[in-house]
Design a protein around this motif. Structure first.
Motif, PDB file in Angstrom:
ATOM      1  N   VAL A 194       0.852  -1.189   0.000  1.00  0.00           N
ATOM      2  CA  VAL A 194       0.000   0.000   0.000  1.00  0.00           C
ATOM      3  C   VAL A 194       0.888   1.239   0.000  1.00  0.00           C
ATOM      4  O   VAL A 194       1.771   1.390   0.851  1.00  0.00           O
ATOM      5  N   GLU A 231       0.752  -7.167  -6.006  1.00  0.00           N
ATOM      6  CA  GLU A 231      -0.220  -6.117  -6.309  1.00  0.00           C
ATOM      7  C   GLU A 231       0.148  -4.868  -5.504  1.00  0.00           C
ATOM      8  O   GLU A 231       0.646  -4.973  -4.381  1.00  0.00           O
ATOM      9  N   HIS A 233      -1.416  -0.973  -4.301  1.00  0.00           N
ATOM     10  CA  HIS A 233      -2.548  -0.050  -4.210  1.00  0.00           C
ATOM     11  C   HIS A 233      -2.038   1.309  -3.739  1.00  0.00           C
ATOM     12  O   HIS A 233      -1.163   1.384  -2.867  1.00  0.00           O
ATOM     13  N   VAL A 265      -7.614  -1.563   2.086  1.00  0.00           N
ATOM     14  CA  VAL A 265      -7.261  -2.490   1.010  1.00  0.00           C
ATOM     15  C   VAL A 265      -7.546  -3.930   1.423  1.00  0.00           C
ATOM     16  O   VAL A 265      -8.106  -4.719   0.651  1.00  0.00           O
ATOM     17  N   TRP A 269     -10.091  -6.545  -0.399  1.00  0.00           N
ATOM     18  CA  TRP A 269      -9.601  -7.796  -0.998  1.00  0.00           C
ATOM     19  C   TRP A 269     -10.292  -8.994  -0.357  1.00  0.00           C
ATOM     20  O   TRP A 269     -10.659  -9.954  -1.046  1.00  0.00           O
ATOM     21  N   PRO A 313     -11.002   0.269  -5.748  1.00  0.00           N
ATOM     22  CA  PRO A 313      -9.868   0.790  -6.511  1.00  0.00           C
ATOM     23  C   PRO A 313     -10.137   0.779  -8.007  1.00  0.00           C
ATOM     24  O   PRO A 313     -10.913  -0.041  -8.512  1.00  0.00           O
ATOM     25  N   TRP A 326      -7.999   6.141  -5.060  1.00  0.00           N
ATOM     26  CA  TRP A 326      -7.594   4.757  -4.820  1.00  0.00           C
ATOM     27  C   TRP A 326      -7.424   4.018  -6.144  1.00  0.00           C
ATOM     28  O   TRP A 326      -8.360   3.895  -6.934  1.00  0.00           O
ATOM     29  N   SER A 327      -6.220   3.528  -6.383  1.00  0.00           N
ATOM     30  CA  SER A 327      -5.886   2.853  -7.633  1.00  0.00           C
ATOM     31  C   SER A 327      -5.067   1.607  -7.329  1.00  0.00           C
ATOM     32  O   SER A 327      -4.451   1.491  -6.264  1.00  0.00           O
ATOM     33  N   CYS A 328      -5.051   0.675  -8.281  1.00  0.00           N
ATOM     34  CA  CYS A 328      -4.279  -0.547  -8.077  1.00  0.00           C
ATOM     35  C   CYS A 328      -3.613  -0.976  -9.376  1.00  0.00           C
ATOM     36  O   CYS A 328      -4.037  -0.591 -10.473  1.00  0.00           O
TER      37      CYS A 328
END
Length: 544
Positions: A194, A231, A233, A265, A269, A313, A326-328
């Motif tokens: 994160v 991943e 975020h 996050v 998830w 996200p 918020w992006s991933c």
């Protein structure tokens, strides 16, 4: 000499509470997580003779690692010099002073690396003035991630198999160290880092960074091993603050903003992957944020509070995109170099031939593996040529990959060219490639005058980001590149009589190369994101 057990007086504060948040969702809630690596580093320093009873510790920190060192120093009789910056909150500053810390506050960012690099530059001065002092170097000290083996073992003991680990990334120690140990037992563990927009840790272009304690950065520490992440975020400060309040209001956990970001996050998830066991790392409690994150008046100073919050996200195609919320991004356990180099589309040989004009040549003595039998041909018979690049020619050298043991000491090419394109002194930073016929085998940058790093005198030229393609190493091209750099200085900057560079104290291979090409120790050093750098120089004269 102190025994290791004497460093364990605060050990009970290191262990987190494992709190069930939802079905199969757990939070590892620390009082002060950085006590764990701080104690581990100091123990090692004592055992190895780097830290003696009553000695001095010097470090750069604006957050919880500094507090952890201060607590341990006070408890065990050490002196602590802490270099911080104006982002250090009033509550923490008061506490550090009460613990006997000598604070040095930096108020101006460095030309490259912002406040974090400015702190490291100031730290180097203190280390020089206080020989025998110990620098824990949380950004590059391998003891930092190693310390979290204890935490990983606790998770296994308490929870058994874990499917996903989520945590904020700052120095890289907690997420990388914990993931590495967990994967020895659970190879399919999904690791999510994160971060926050404009933090350079995962490829975001540097920009106005709103500092969140324990999250993000203006430099990429070598302890951030990008290969551990599946991943990434990014959450804005408003989103992190909003989640911190949710964690407190809905779960009763009074934590800091990095914990809130991890919670958001992990909760998302977990909702998308039922029956998967998820653990979120919550690094510190919220007491030091009473006048900020938990203060309504302070929060109202942030544009968009409290409504500018994404519920889910948005997946981005590249980690370099401008992020509004918020992006991933699917990282895929790749190095930063691999991810960013993939954004520099390779170009054809014909384009290289038409675009580039050689400046000078340097003969290479063939190595044993280059030598051929009579009648055979070899590219080693051709002298490498120096070719000037523009600040937009990153694609021409995107194929120059390095092994991880070398890549950890240099910035990825995408970052190098991003800095070149955004340079405030574009005419004073000169990128070059080294080519054999139509093949580019190496790259470096020369800087001069106002573009020089802080450690260089104004009458020098400095060399940066030297790399030779992994497949071409061992053929003498590194030596040839350095000779070509000297020849360029000699031919184009008649008033300059020395070429300087910094080499990481752990980079023995590079040091050998520089020593073999007449670079000498200056006795000076500086602190970089990858650890201590020694400054070398070479005279530019007829012998070179």
């Amino acid at each position: 000499m102190f025994s290791r057990t004497l460093m364990r007086k605060l050990e009970d504060f290191e262990n987190p509470r494992i709190v069930e948040l939802n079905s199969d969702l757990y939070g590892a809630s620390f009082f002060l997580m950085k006590l764990l690596p701080a104690r581990f580093m100091l123990e090692r320093a004592v055992e190895e003779g780097f830290l003696r009873p009553g000695g001095t510790i010097c470090e750069s920190s604006s957050g919880s690692f500094g507090l952890a060192l201060a607590m341990l120093a006070a408890r065990h009789g050490y002196k602590l010099v802490l270099v911080s910056d104006w982002t250090l909150d009033r509550h923490l500053r008061r506490r550090l002073v009460q613990l006997g810390v000598r604070l040095d506050i930096v108020d101006k960012p460095a030309r490259s690396g912002g406040l974090q690099q400015a702190r490291l530059n100031r730290l180097a001065q203190h280390l020089k003035e206080m020989p025998g002092s110990f620098w824990p170097s949380q950004y590059s000290n391998l003891a930092n991630p190693l310390a979290y083996g204890k935490f990983a073992e606790l998770l296994i003991e308490r929870l058994g198999e874990i499917d996903c680990l989520v945590g904020p990334v700052g120095s890289g120690g907690s997420m990388c160290g914990t993931t590495r140990v967990l994967r020895a037992s659970f190879p399919e563990l999904h690791a999510i880092g994160v971060d926050t927009p404009n933090s350079v840790l995962f490829g975001q272009p540097s920009g106005k960074l709103v500092r969140l304690a324990g999250l993000g950065g203006e430099i990429v520490p070598s302890n951030v091993d990008h290969r551990e992440f599946d991943e990434i975020h990014w959450l804005t400060p408003v989103e992190a603050f909003h989640s911190t309040h949710q964690l407190h209001r809905n779960r009763g956990l009074f934590m800091g903003p990095a914990s809130g970001a991890a919670y958001r996050v992990a909760n998302w998830w977990s909702s998308k992957h039922p029956r998967k066991k998820v653990v979120a790392i919550f690094p510190d409690e919220g007491h030091r944020y009473g006048e900020t994150v938990y203060d309504d008046a302070w929060l109202k100073s942030f544009a968009g509070w409290p409504d500018a919050v994404r519920r889910e996200p948005v997946a981005v195609e590249t980690p370099t995109e401008s992020l509004k919320g918020w992006s991933c991004y699917t990282w895929g356990r790749r190095t930063l170099e691999q991810v960013l180099s993939s954004l520099l589309a390779p170009v054809s040989t014909s384009l290289i031939e038409t675009r580039l004009q050689p400046l000078t040549q340097h003969p290479v003595e063939p190595s044993p593996k280059q030598r051929t039998e009579p009648g055979e041909s070899s590219k080693g018979d051709v002298s490498p040529t120096l070719i000037a690049l523009s600040h937009s020619d990153g694609a021409l050298v995107s194929h120059l990959e390095l092994d991880h043991d070398q890549a950890q000491f240099v910035d990825p090419l995408y970052v190098v060219f991003s800095e070149l394109r955004n340079s405030s002194n574009p005419n004073l930073e000169h990128p070059f490639s080294v080519a054999i016929r139509d093949e580019i085998v190496g790259f470096f940058v020369l800087r001069e005058k106002a573009a020089l790093p802080e450690w260089a005198p104004p009458d020098a030229i400095t060399l940066h980001s030297l790399r030779i393609a992994r497949s071409r190493q061992g053929n003498g091209y590194g030596k040839a590149a350095l000779h070509l750099a000297k020849q360029w200085v000699k031919s184009n900057r008649l008033s300059v009589n020395r070429l300087m560079l910094g080499v990481n104290t752990r980079n023995r291979k590079a040091r050998r190369l520089y020593k073999q090409t007449n670079f000498l120790e200056t006795g000076a050093s500086y602190c970089g994101p990858h650890g201590m750098q020694d400054i070398l120089e070479c005279e530019i004269d007829s012998r070179n």
